[in-house]
Design an enzyme around this catalytic site. Structure first.
Site, mmCIF file in Angstrom:
data_model
loop_
_atom_site.group_PDB
_atom_site.id
_atom_site.type_symbol
_atom_site.label_atom_id
_atom_site.label_comp_id
_atom_site.label_asym_id
_atom_site.label_seq_id
_atom_site.Cartn_x
_atom_site.Cartn_y
_atom_site.Cartn_z
ATOM 1 N N SER A 191 0.830 -1.209 0.000
ATOM 2 C CA SER A 191 0.000 0.000 0.000
ATOM 3 C C SER A 191 0.865 1.260 0.000
ATOM 4 O O SER A 191 2.051 1.222 0.333
ATOM 5 C CB SER A 191 -0.956 -0.008 1.190
ATOM 6 O OG SER A 191 -0.252 0.080 2.403
ATOM 7 N N ASN A 192 0.243 2.358 -0.341
ATOM 8 C CA ASN A 192 0.948 3.635 -0.466
ATOM 9 C C ASN A 192 1.459 4.115 0.892
ATOM 10 O O ASN A 192 0.865 3.841 1.927
ATOM 11 C CB ASN A 192 -0.013 4.676 -1.062
ATOM 12 C CG ASN A 192 0.691 5.981 -1.385
ATOM 13 O OD1 ASN A 192 0.794 6.874 -0.559
ATOM 14 N ND2 ASN A 192 1.196 6.096 -2.592
ATOM 15 N N SER A 193 2.542 4.874 0.847
ATOM 16 C CA SER A 193 3.152 5.388 2.080
ATOM 17 C C SER A 193 2.159 6.207 2.903
ATOM 18 O O SER A 193 2.290 6.311 4.124
ATOM 19 C CB SER A 193 4.371 6.245 1.749
ATOM 20 O OG SER A 193 4.007 7.349 0.938
#
Lengths: 510, 510
Positions: A191-193
């Site tokens: 998943s995105n930061s």
């Protein structure tokens, strides 16, 4: 304000943009600059007296533009797209000129109402479940957030407050601070930061669960984690699934995740920042599976809908869960229609109080492009990525790392990570195209993303020629390095072996 | 994109704005609308085929504008200003057209560097302590946040993480969750709702300490609260002081607060969202007292610097405290100059990952107005508020509630709260000017704020005439109500007394 000057400046700026955008292919996508190059060209203080706007446009052309990375260029193939369009650009002009804020209905009714309209338009266009529409009975609806980060954070914070209230109702003997100390949340390691960051900001540990070999997070992994945590006395709060991960555009298995979330009463948020645009396409209907069971989701309009950043659509199944968590009203914010209608005071749906009239640019963009135009834009990105994929597959020096997904192709030159790193560095130094790399399970790879306002098939060919020719050059140079290493080796007893190796190398790559 | 169409649409939109802004006094500042009026005039779905931009501008004129509250009108006297200017409006056009994002240096170097430049420009213009400049040695600097709410939240979150780390270093035996459960923060009961909301979002109770009779929070009050809390085992985290409270534009006593914060190692943030603009004026230098001892502060450029919302300047004495708290990097965000220079990657200074090129509109606005123009704008607002204050003071039916401060006058018709409420409702129903009310110690009052892009002395006279004539009418009507009450009383034995009362009332008010 002197309106004559405003007119001249405005018209000149329109021409400036036409000049910039129509000639964007002639510029290197990455700037030839070093840190401080722009800073050192500018004065250290605000000029005491006004300067003519012509001076400003001149400096914009000569100092600022050469220092920019050109996100609207078709040679920008990094991150994900942040595309704009005529309607959206003019929309921002009109938003700024009209200059209203929309934190409550009364403080600019049409600002709130147009947002209700365009969020329902978009929900229907994306074929979202009806309970996400303002027009449906019930507490659901959509809101424009500034960014996916904020949408995810709103979901995490609201889920946190709901979990605290709900757990304390059933366990009144446990103190609030103890409950807060036992909260835990989940997402995938793909998943995105911004999801990990939401955990930091919300002071909830977010467990980044291992995605499968195919980069997909599934219900069974989540279930195992939740069961472990519940057994250890933790309180699961939220799972943030992703449709279109940043690395490879993988799609988490929302259906199996939703079943687990329902079982354990865990909020399920879907970050569809990129892939959400494909919900509109019948051929991508699989992507919508399970969305009828999620609590909230977000989609970035700048990624596929040609509305410029910032504009992140978020839908809530039950907006009251956010409103109840965030409402801290004051008398100066009250108005007489408050609570009398279903029209939301959007300040309670978001982190800041203030809010721009972003719905205006959405409305203008959607109307000037039409639903057909929006769908065609997504389809075009998919087609161009397929074109690129074919080029990768045909060249035996490269390998695909994941299946092409929408406008993203993940690939790498065969061999160790060093070749990938060197190839990317070479491309960055040449500045003709801009990609970034990602990594999975220790393997680095390149992400080629179709971006830009107006990418064409010829732009894909341009990018591919740049990539493959640079790999050729890199391989040639490396063989020269090996040759040199061989020359040094003249001095050793291994002379013959090295020469052989070198020849082999040259033959293979030339 | 069809550039010919873009040109036509752009030029027509410039003319649209000139028409709107130059004629803004001819419109009622508040719209004649009811909930759903705009929603019901618009179609329920995105049009399938593109529509011509002329249709869009026509609907903007006929459907949207009549539903707006006109924030740029000089008759908008509510909240605080959210002013724009030619440079800022065109700035937004150029930001959208250039369309870059600036979350790291490499992803658009000039975007980051211009922000460094304009934040230093602004810090010098406002005469802030040198350690807030990027150009100074040390870890301080300025950043543009989307709103004051976000700036305050960033300060609260960073202070929270610092407090947790620091307390655990000295008390390793206490668990992290116990530490988090004992955190506490402070502000004044006069502070903006966004501060209480930041506490909710950060899961830290914010004690809203009682301001003095003069609406000012002082060190002694804070000290007493901190001592109580420390004695009770709590861990003080941050105090958010305000320069220019929302209710009355009161100035907390930053000097005495800073001494207490230093003593107890508590982060001191100053929310100068409104009053910050006055730091630039020598005659307001008292406002800057103690700023050399604060950890962070924020100031909204749309309130006094003619840069349209959103644009909230924030300065940090030690940005590393934020960066260390928020940094959650990924490989795709790395770049080769990272950490090699003092140029910040601003994504670590804020909540979202994405960021617009807001520095561009600041740069254009500052250059086209000049430092002198910016100072003159603040001074003009002060002068116009003085003019209004004189009108209030001269009319014995009104009383001042707090001293005039910058562009804000807090006043009320003498008598109970009901008269204030009725007067405001009358003004809202007539829609000629727009004020909001506030309350302190049970007493409601009206806030008259100088706002708009281009307010003039004649606009102040217009507003005053509206207010005082409506009070006259209200009083006349109330006396008629009393007369009617008297007529009903005809039927009672108190006939004579009521008639007398009525006559007295009529004489007094006619």
């Amino acid at each position: 304000m002197d309106f004559d000057e405003f007119r001249e400046f405005g018209h000149a700026s329109i021409e400036f943009l036409i000049n910039y955008l129509s000639g964007i292919r002639e510029r290197d996508v990455l700037p030839t600059t070093t840190p401080y190059a722009v800073i050192n060209q500018l004065p250290k203080e605000i000029p005491e007296q006004p300067e003519h706007w012509r001076e400003v446009l001149k400096d914009l052309e000569n100092i600022i533009l050469p220092g920019l990375t050109h996100w609207q260029s078709p040679y920008f193939n990094a991150f994900y797209p942040s595309s704009s369009s005529a309607g959206s650009i003019i929309g921002e002009l009109l938003i700024a000129g009209i200059g209203v804020l929309g934190f409550s209905w009364i403080c600019s009714p049409a600002c709130t109402e147009l947002e209700v309209v365009v969020m329902d338009w978009l929900a229907k266009f994306l074929k979202l479940p009806a309970h996400f529409l303002h027009a449906s009975e019930g507490p659901g609806g959509g809101v424009i957030q500034g960014s996916a980060s904020e949408a995810v954070l709103v979901a995490v914070l609201a889920a946190r407050e709901q979990a605290v209230v709900s757990y304390r109702e059933s366990h009144p003997e446990v103190s609030e601070s103890e409950v807060r100390g036992r909260l835990v949340a989940y997402s995938s390691d793909q998943s995105n930061s911004c999801i990990e960051k939401a955990g930091v900001l919300a002071a909830i540990p977010i467990r980044l669960l291992p995605a499968g070999e195919d980069f997909v997070l599934r219900g069974e992994t989540l279930k195992q984690a939740i069961e472990e945590d519940v057994a250890a006395g933790k309180i699961p709060v939220i799972c943030v699934a992703t449709l279109g991960t940043t690395g490879t555009c993988a799609y988490d298995d929302v259906e199996s995740l939703s079943a687990v979330c329902e079982e354990f009463k865990v909020w399920l948020h879907v970050d569809a920042a990129y892939a959400g645009g494909a919900f509109a396409l019948d051929e991508c209907s699989d992507l919508r599976k399970g969305l009828d069971r999620v609590d909230s989701l977000n989609f970035n309009l700048h990624k596929f809908m040609l509305v410029n950043f910032d504009c992140s659509a978020m839908w809530l199944r039950d907006a009251n869960k956010v409103v109840d968590s965030f409402n801290v009203d004051r008398i100066y914010l009250k108005h007489k229609h408050e609570g009398q209608s279903q029209i939301p005071d959007f300040r309670h749906w978001q982190i800041p109080l203030g809010r721009r009239f972003r719905a205006l640019k959405v409305w203008i963009t959607f109307r000037t492009l039409g639903a057909e135009g929006l769908r065609n834009h997504v389809r075009k990105h998919i087609e161009l990525a397929k074109q690129f994929e074919q080029l990768v597959v045909k060249d035996s020096r490269f390998e695909m790392v994941a299946p092409r997904a929408l406008g993203l192709v993940c690939f790498r030159p065969k061999g160790d990570n060093e070749i990938t790193t060197q190839l990317l560095q070479r491309l960055m130094d040449r500045k003709k195209i801009y990609m970034v790399k990602a990594e999975h399970a220790g393997r680095q790879f390149l992400r080629f993303v179709v971006c830009g306002m107006d990418s064409k098939a010829s732009d894909i060919d341009f990018a591919w020629e740049e990539i493959e020719s640079q790999l050729t050059d890199l391989q040639r140079e490396q063989s020269l390095v090996i040759r040199k290493a061989g020359n040094v080796a003249d001095l050793t007893q291994h002379f013959q072996i090295h020469l052989t190796n070198e020849n082999t190398t040259l033959e293979k790559y030339q």
